[in-house]
Design a protein around this motif. Structure first.
Motif, PDB file in Angstrom:
ATOM      1  N   ILE A  34       1.186   1.056   2.199  1.00  0.00           N
ATOM      2  CA  ILE A  34       0.256   1.678   1.045  1.00  0.00           C
ATOM      3  C   ILE A  34       1.685   2.759   0.351  1.00  0.00           C
ATOM      4  O   ILE A  34       1.530   2.612  -0.938  1.00  0.00           O
ATOM      5  CB  ILE A  34      -0.518   2.765   1.324  1.00  0.00           C
ATOM      6  CG1 ILE A  34      -1.768   1.901   1.779  1.00  0.00           C
ATOM      7  CG2 ILE A  34      -1.181   3.553   0.499  1.00  0.00           C
ATOM      8  CD1 ILE A  34      -2.965   2.635   2.608  1.00  0.00           C
ATOM      9  N   LEU A 255      -3.871  -1.147  -3.518  1.00  0.00           N
ATOM     10  CA  LEU A 255      -3.494  -0.329  -2.392  1.00  0.00           C
ATOM     11  C   LEU A 255      -2.191  -0.652  -1.589  1.00  0.00           C
ATOM     12  O   LEU A 255      -1.630   0.071  -1.208  1.00  0.00           O
ATOM     13  CB  LEU A 255      -4.852  -0.665  -1.398  1.00  0.00           C
ATOM     14  CG  LEU A 255      -4.928   0.109   0.028  1.00  0.00           C
ATOM     15  CD1 LEU A 255      -4.917   1.596  -0.405  1.00  0.00           C
ATOM     16  CD2 LEU A 255      -6.113  -0.511   0.703  1.00  0.00           C
ATOM     17  N   LEU A 300      -9.056   3.988   0.798  1.00  0.00           N
ATOM     18  CA  LEU A 300      -8.745   3.987  -0.710  1.00  0.00           C
ATOM     19  C   LEU A 300      -8.284   5.323  -1.051  1.00  0.00           C
ATOM     20  O   LEU A 300      -7.526   5.418  -2.072  1.00  0.00           O
ATOM     21  CB  LEU A 300     -10.035   3.849  -1.560  1.00  0.00           C
ATOM     22  CG  LEU A 300     -10.643   2.193  -1.102  1.00  0.00           C
ATOM     23  CD1 LEU A 300     -12.010   1.990  -1.833  1.00  0.00           C
ATOM     24  CD2 LEU A 300      -9.795   1.265  -1.931  1.00  0.00           C
ATOM     25  N   LYS A 303      -4.561   5.479  -1.598  1.00  0.00           N
ATOM     26  CA  LYS A 303      -3.901   5.260  -2.480  1.00  0.00           C
ATOM     27  C   LYS A 303      -3.897   6.425  -3.734  1.00  0.00           C
ATOM     28  O   LYS A 303      -2.854   6.674  -4.428  1.00  0.00           O
ATOM     29  CB  LYS A 303      -4.770   4.114  -3.216  1.00  0.00           C
ATOM     30  CG  LYS A 303      -4.154   3.482  -4.573  1.00  0.00           C
ATOM     31  CD  LYS A 303      -5.136   2.580  -4.994  1.00  0.00           C
ATOM     32  CE  LYS A 303      -4.547   1.934  -6.448  1.00  0.00           C
ATOM     33  NZ  LYS A 303      -5.371   0.988  -7.292  1.00  0.00           N
TER      34      LYS A 303
END
Length: 364
Positions: A34, A255, A300, A303
């Motif tokens: 990431i 991502l 998520l 990110k």
């Protein structure tokens, strides 16, 4: 930038074999995927004996007579496999000073007249004369097969790092007989004072994963961090450098990070730099825009914490939103090797090079 980086992390693959330490590996992998897009992988499963044998062959491969190299010119191959001479590619208007051979895992092309052209992208390799370099083909094929096996194991760990079932990414691959993965053997000659320092200019890789074997002790690989700075990735013996390609970035909705990278030529007075990248492909027919992966909210959020990079120096492989994976890769190869395209893909050649063969082209 909340998650900028100044070095590339080293992950110990041995942690995966123990249930007590595997979660630590998954956590480290998640961070690398990431926030960095690059990592070193130590204690991997590819045989060190096979790797050493391959490294021993590399100078001999490039020392073959020029006539023998020319017999397997990439322009002979609709699959973009074979030999590319020094200075044959350009990135961002500058010459890439590297000489290379492209080989791939065994594959019989699935293309037939009337089928989509991108199915021609995969097919048999061109190999140098066995009498001139006995044993090289066998060593290279064993090496590619072992890295292929590692890449499939790694992709299941990658899925887990994203909070998905370990088989969540399997749908992007075909059965073994329908898949092909590609490798290069690359020589970056030492600068004699007449060259720029560009071994290969800033670019992204296309697929899901790249596994790079640094086959000599030279520095040269650099990656671009979130603020646009170039960070050295020096060789670490016994490791692969693994990086994320644009296809994986696209299918994970950003991502995973495909990180811009480049290679600087060895300095004046040095010796040649050698490397062997392995590019793990996905199915030629995969349409990434049609696939939606359902990530857990907590993944998520990572990110968002990372933030977005500044504009990088790489712009290639931007067509995944509208074309199948094979077409995206074919477009990239046509742009980088118009001589191959002119011979084997005349319609695409005319589309991208309406004025004929250019003096300068894009390396990817």
């Amino acid at each position: 930038m909340a998650a900028n980086f100044s070095s590339v992390p080293v992950l110990d693959f041995a942690l995966v074999s123990n249930n007590a330490t595997k979660p630590e590996f998954i956590l480290q992998l998640r961070h690398a995927l990431i926030n960095v897009g690059f990592l070193y992988l130590s204690n991997h499963t590819v045989s060190q004996e096979v790797t050493n044998d391959l490294i021993d062959y590399i100078p001999r491969l490039f020392d073959l007579p020029q006539e023998a190299k020319n017999q397997i010119f990439m322009a002979n191959s609709p699959h973009f496999l074979g030999y590319s001479k020094l200075g044959a590619e350009f990135t961002k208007g500058k010459t890439d000073y590297r000489e290379q051979f492209d080989f791939a895992t065994p594959h019989e092309t699935q293309w037939k007249p009337g089928a989509p052209e991108h199915l021609r992208l995969w097919g048999p390799s061109q190999w140098p004369d066995e009498d001139l370099i006995p044993g090289f083909k066998n060593t290279m094929e064993i090496y590619l097969q072992q890295v292929q096996a590692l890449s499939y194991q790694f992709i299941s760990l990658l899925a887990e790092a994203f909070g998905l079932p370990s088989d969540a990414l399997n749908k992007f691959y075909d059965t073994d007989e329908l898949m092909q993965h590609r490798g290069k053997v690359v020589k970056y000659p030492a600068n004699d004072g007449s060259l720029t320092d560009q071994g290969v200019g800033p670019h992204y890789d296309a697929g899901f994963l790249t596994f790079l074997l640094t086959a000599s002790p030279h520095r040269g690989l650099q990656v671009q961090n979130l603020s646009g700075q170039w960070i050295d990735v020096p060789p670490i013996p016994g490791t692969f450098v693994v990086n994320i390609g644009k296809a994986l970035e696209f299918v994970t909705r950003g991502l995973a990070r495909a990180t811009s990278h480049r290679v600087l030529s060895p300095p004046v007075g040095s010796t040649p730099r050698y490397s062997v990248p392995f590019f793990q492909n996905i199915s030629l027919n995969a349409r990434l825009a049609d696939e939606v992966l359902d990530f857990p909210p907590e993944i998520l959020q990572l990110k968002q914490l990372r933030g977005d990079p500044v504009q990088t120096d790489s712009v290639n492989f931007a067509e995944f939103d509208r074309e199948p994976s094979g077409k995206v890769n074919l477009i990239g190869r046509v742009k980088s090797h118009p001589d191959v395209a002119q011979r084997h893909y005349p319609d695409l050649f005319a589309q991208y090079f309406p004025n004929g063969l250019p003096k300068q082209v894009s390396a990817y």
